[in-house]
Scaffold this motif. Structure first.
Motif, short mmCIF file in Angstrom:
data_model
loop_
_atom_site.label_atom_id
_atom_site.label_comp_id
_atom_site.label_asym_id
_atom_site.label_seq_id
_atom_site.Cartn_x
_atom_site.Cartn_y
_atom_site.Cartn_z
N ASN A 319 0.56 -1.37 -0.37
CA ASN A 319 0.11 -0.35 -0.15
C ASN A 319 1.53 1.18 -0.53
N SER A 320 -0.27 2.66 -0.29
CA SER A 320 1.32 3.51 -0.36
C SER A 320 1.22 4.46 0.86
N ALA A 321 1.31 3.87 1.85
CA ALA A 321 1.50 4.69 3.55
C ALA A 321 1.53 3.10 3.81
N ASP A 322 2.62 1.81 3.69
CA ASP A 322 2.20 1.30 4.58
C ASP A 322 3.38 0.96 5.63
N GLY A 323 3.57 1.78 6.09
CA GLY A 323 4.53 1.76 7.02
C GLY A 323 3.46 1.79 8.94
N PHE A 324 4.61 1.64 10.07
CA PHE A 324 3.79 1.61 11.24
C PHE A 324 5.03 3.35 11.97
N LYS A 398 -9.86 11.08 5.46
CA LYS A 398 -9.48 10.91 6.47
C LYS A 398 -7.86 10.40 6.78
N MET A 399 -8.12 9.25 6.27
CA MET A 399 -6.64 8.34 6.31
C MET A 399 -5.27 8.81 5.16
N ALA A 400 -5.81 9.91 4.32
CA ALA A 400 -5.08 10.61 3.08
C ALA A 400 -4.14 11.22 3.75
N GLN A 401 -4.86 12.50 4.59
CA GLN A 401 -4.76 13.56 5.55
C GLN A 401 -3.88 13.02 6.21
N ALA A 402 -4.48 11.63 7.13
CA ALA A 402 -2.90 11.98 8.98
C ALA A 402 -2.03 11.33 8.55
N ILE A 403 -1.91 10.74 7.24
CA ILE A 403 -0.64 9.73 7.33
C ILE A 403 0.05 9.80 5.29
N GLY A 404 -0.97 10.25 4.49
CA GLY A 404 -0.91 10.72 3.69
C GLY A 404 -0.97 9.28 2.61
N GLY A 405 -1.33 8.61 2.94
CA GLY A 405 -1.79 7.32 1.38
C GLY A 405 -2.85 6.27 2.30
N HIS A 408 -1.08 0.20 6.34
CA HIS A 408 -1.08 -1.18 6.42
C HIS A 408 -2.78 -1.35 6.61
N ALA A 409 -3.08 -3.07 5.48
CA ALA A 409 -4.09 -3.73 5.69
C ALA A 409 -5.36 -2.62 5.40
N SER A 410 -5.02 -1.47 5.16
CA SER A 410 -6.53 -0.93 4.19
C SER A 410 -7.02 -1.28 3.26
N GLU A 411 -6.08 -2.09 2.37
CA GLU A 411 -6.32 -2.22 1.13
C GLU A 411 -7.77 -3.34 1.68
N LEU A 412 -7.71 -4.49 2.40
CA LEU A 412 -8.24 -6.06 2.97
C LEU A 412 -10.13 -5.43 2.15
N PRO A 413 -10.73 -4.97 2.96
CA PRO A 413 -12.18 -4.39 2.55
C PRO A 413 -12.31 -4.48 1.25
N TYR A 414 -11.29 -4.03 0.33
CA TYR A 414 -11.75 -3.87 -0.81
C TYR A 414 -11.39 -4.94 -1.92
N VAL A 415 -10.09 -5.63 -1.63
CA VAL A 415 -9.50 -7.07 -2.27
C VAL A 415 -10.97 -8.12 -1.76
N PHE A 416 -11.66 -8.21 -0.88
CA PHE A 416 -12.78 -8.99 0.01
C PHE A 416 -14.24 -8.28 -0.95
N ASP A 417 -13.85 -7.57 -1.08
CA ASP A 417 -15.33 -6.24 -1.10
C ASP A 417 -16.37 -6.42 -0.06
#
Length: 497
Positions: A319-324, A398-405, A408-417
């Motif tokens: 993901n584009s902001a896949d860090g910690f 909200k996420m884009a503003q907070a961390i810039g992309g 981590h793991a935010s793609e999952l609801p889209y992968v599973f629809d």
């Protein structure tokens, strides 16, 4: 209220009337029907890993009498709570947890040869399970896939070495052995659900993505899958710890000094679980996955370069902001690069306007997952392997503003629809097209061996020198020159070239 109760009763009766029973290894299991999909939940694929079976390879499932109720998930594996989890489990976790779940089109029957997808969850090898709503296989089955999700032992139950176990010749990655046992169950049983055991796509995210690297290299997993999707699974040597068995045993001895194998197996479940979670993974007495010579042979990129991994089609990305990492002071963020601080500024904050938190997150993401994904794709392509590289870039405002992309793991609801099942904010109208497209790529891959079948934007394979990536975001998807190339080249030069 009475009308609602009558409707619910009617729906339950309808589902029951159309439910199927299927005979699998160990006995028969019943199902539930919902919107054209039949689900079988909580199926044991091995004996309970308790008592004498604790810290042993998974043992054959114990047969049961009658028809087992398949309407509810089995226990997720023993773990300490992790409240920030974006995919919270919905069961009471327990040591007795080696269960899997199957979703299939209601019309599917034995002999149909449908593609199979097997999901392995993330959670740092200490949290997670197959029960979260966002991991439902409902929509994969809706789209013609037989979908399987599974639990595997976590924390010290799943990844543990100790001098007392070494005396028995045991210790190591029991959670990985569970995953392999579940895949063997799939091969033995999936045809009964209409699935094709020769068309198994296995996929996972984070710890599940790291598990994909294990499956690719483990001799024990050969022939159990035909394709792999690695979501945020890292892969570069040195970016994640992989202790030897000897070192892991020393760490295990810190947790339970001087105990024999029998004494270890007599420890209460709660004591073994402790407070180990994603919030406390670095604590004393836990080593995590280790190089055991049967599941993990070495670092993923070293194994690929040495030709030790399975030659199967792979989708890999992050993901584009896949860090910690987080930060509020740019000078402190860049100070970690020492003499290379100015060079880092040029690639991460060329015009000096990016927030410190976005920079810190980007640096972490590149090192852990994004550059590693590109590195893995290039290595696979260099050996002639079919591989597709992606970057998931959609983030709610909200996420884009907070961390810039995309976190981590935010793609999952889209992968599973399954965006409506996501924890937190209600879905936005703009999210469903992202989910439909992302999900379609994964389904296409399972069905055709490539993600870009008809009806979606083209997605070319990666090459040994690729500087392009399939970018998926709120505008759709496109194969583009990677906007992170300078960052990734810089990161590569710092951690291995």
């Amino acid at each position: 209220m009475r009308k609602f109760a009558l409707l619910a009763a009617a729906l339950m009766a309808s589902a029951s009337a159309h439910a199927e029973n299927v005979a699998v290894t160990g006995g028969a299991v019943s199902s539930v029907l919902f919107e054209g999909v039949t689900a079988f939940k909580g199926i044991p694929y091995a004996a309970a890993p308790t008592g004498a079976n604790r810290w042993r390879a998974p043992q054959p499932v114990v047969a049961w009498q009658g028809v087992r109720d398949g309407s509810a998930f089995g226990h997720d594996c023993a773990q300490a709570p992790f409240p920030p989890d974006a995919a919270p489990i919905t069961t009471t976790p327990a040591e007795d947890c080696l269960y899997l779940n199957v979703w299939k089109p209601a019309s599917a029957k034995a002999g149909d040869k449908l593609p199979v997808m097997v999901w392995i969850h993330g959670g740092g090898f200490v949290n997670g399970g197959s029960s979260p709503g966002v991991y439902s296989g409902q929509n994969f089955a809706r789209d013609g896939v037989v979908f399987v999700s599974l639990n595997y032992r976590l924390g010290r139950f799943g990844f543990f070495a100790h001098p007392g176990l070494a005396a028995e010749g045991l210790g190591g990655n029991f959670g990985f052995l569970d995953q392999i046992a579940a895949l063997k169950w799939v091969h033995a049983n999936v045809a009964k659900f209409g699935g094709d055991a020769s068309r198994v796509t296995v996929f996972g995210e984070s710890a599940g993505g790291m598990s994909m690297h294990m499956l690719l290299q483990s001799p024990l997993a050969r022939g159990l899958f035909s394709q792999v999707v690695i979501e945020s699974g890292g892969g570069r040597n040195g970016t994640l710890p992989q202790p030897t068995m000897a070192k892991a045993a020393r760490v295990g001895a810190e947790f339970a000094p001087g105990l024999t194998a029998a004494q270890l197996r007599a420890l209460p479940e709660a004591q073994v679980t402790g407070d180990l979670s994603m919030m406390s993974m670095g604590q004393k007495g836990y080593a995590g996955p280790m190089v055991d010579g049967r599941t993990i042979l070495g670092a993923p990129d070293d194994a690929i370069a040495a030709g030790l991994t399975a030659d199967v089609p792979v989708i890999v990305g992050a993901n584009s902001a896949d860090g910690f990492a987080f930060g509020t002071d740019k000078d402190k963020v860049f100070a970690q690069f020492g003499a290379d601080a100015d060079a880092a500024r040029k690639v991460y904050d060329a015009d000096g306007t990016k927030p410190a938190g976005h920079i810190a997150m980007g640096i972490s993401a590149d090192k852990m997952f994004i550059e590693s994904s590109r590195h893995v794709a290039r290595l696979m392509a260099a050996r002639g392997q079919k591989v597709w590289l992606y970057r998931f870039g959609y983030a709610v405002p909200k996420m884009a503003q907070a961390i810039g992309g995309a976190a981590h793991a935010s793609e999952l609801p889209y992968v599973f629809d399954t965006v409506p099942a996501r924890k937190g904010d209600a879905p936005l109208a703009e999210e469903q097209p992202v989910a439909s497209l992302t999900h379609r790529y994964w389904v296409n891959f399972a069905k055709t061996g490539k993600p870009d079948a008809a009806g979606v934007p083209a997605w070319p394979q990666a090459t040994a020198t690729t500087t392009t990536v399939q970018w998926i975001d709120g505008k759709g998807a496109s194969h583009t020159e990677d906007p992170y190339t300078a960052r990734l080249d810089f990161t590569a030069s710092k951690i291995g070239g």
